[in-house]
Design a protein around this motif. Structure first.
Motif, short mmCIF file in Angstrom:
data_model
loop_
_atom_site.label_atom_id
_atom_site.label_comp_id
_atom_site.label_asym_id
_atom_site.label_seq_id
_atom_site.Cartn_x
_atom_site.Cartn_y
_atom_site.Cartn_z
N SER A 132 45.51 36.52 44.94
CA SER A 132 44.84 37.47 43.99
C SER A 132 45.33 37.00 42.82
N MET A 133 46.61 36.62 42.52
CA MET A 133 47.33 36.20 41.47
C MET A 133 47.02 34.81 40.69
N PHE A 134 46.06 34.06 41.77
CA PHE A 134 45.70 32.83 41.01
C PHE A 134 44.52 33.13 39.91
N GLU A 135 44.25 32.09 39.09
CA GLU A 135 42.97 31.90 38.37
C GLU A 135 42.26 31.03 38.96
N ILE A 136 41.10 31.61 39.52
CA ILE A 136 40.07 30.81 40.33
C ILE A 136 38.76 30.97 39.58
N GLU A 137 38.18 29.83 39.19
CA GLU A 137 36.88 29.70 38.61
C GLU A 137 35.83 30.12 39.50
#
Length: 229
Positions: A132-137
């Motif tokens: 949930s802390m990742f930047e996911i495209e």
């Protein structure tokens, strides 16, 4: 007369076998929830689960215990590709190790989660921080990962710290006394990775210097930058 030069003892870096069996896992309040998850399989709240914890906290050990019970294959998150997804899920269970932000193929992971849902396969994903802390495209992947239940491994308590030091020493066939264990437990940063690093340093420097691993050596090495933060 020329001074005599004493040869320096070399320390060779050799692999150290670490047992990843259930009997060899150190239990404590910090990892109780994670261990309960592994032991509860296949009665999981979701067929895909996330195991999150700091470096060296035993996630791989827990994953190995589960893989043995579930007949799961294992792959690293960064090595996962869309092409090999079907083969990875061939046994109906898969460990995906060390999921990190921006270090995996988003489409491959999304394909894996979709195929696992279709095949009713089990997946255990390990990571140092929640996705949930990742930047996911990929919006669908982002939504899917946020819906996966997370079980966390917490920082170690005093009892687990001391047990870890003993275990890391035993893994390296390094005999130490209570003075060394107590010294490290109170002076090294209170993290799984720092404890492992301290034991590794003691072992390699003891070999290099030809000295016993005792409190005196530990004090010298701690004075060179391993102080507890």
């Amino acid at each position: 007369m020329a001074s005599r030069v004493h040869p320096r003892q070399l320390a060779f870096t050799l692999p150290h076998a670490e047992s990843l069996t259930r009997d060899n896992f150190l239990e404590g309040p910090a990892n109780a929830s994670a261990l309960a998850l592994v032991d509860a399989w296949p009665e999981w709240p979701n067929r895909t689960m996330l195991l999150v914890g700091p470096e060296g906290s035993g996630k791989s050990h827990l994953a190995a215990i589960w893989a043995d019970a579930a007949g799961a294959r294992a792959t690293s998150a960064h090595a996962l590709t869309a092409v090999n997804v079907p083969a990875e899920l061939a046994t109906g269970a898969l460990v995906v190790e060390d999921l990190r932000a921006a270090a995996f193929d988003e489409r491959a992971l999304f394909h894996l989660l979709n195929l696992a849902r279709e095949d009713e396969a089990y997946i255990l994903i390990t990571a140092r921080e929640p996705p949930s802390m990742f930047e996911i495209e990929l919006r669908d992947l982002r939504s899917r990962l946020r819906a996966v239940p997370v079980v966390s491994v917490l920082p170690p308590d005093d009892q687990l710290i001391r047990a870890l030091i003993v275990k890391f020493c035993a893994d390296r066939q390094l005999a130490v006394d209570e003075q060394v264990v107590g010294y490290l437990a109170t002076r090294v940063e209170r993290s799984y990775a720092a404890m492992r690093q301290a034991v590794e340093l003691l072992d390699t420097e003891g070999l290099r210097l030809g000295r016993p691993v005792n409190r005196a050596l530990a004090a010298e090495l701690l004075g060179q930058g391993l102080h507890k933060s």
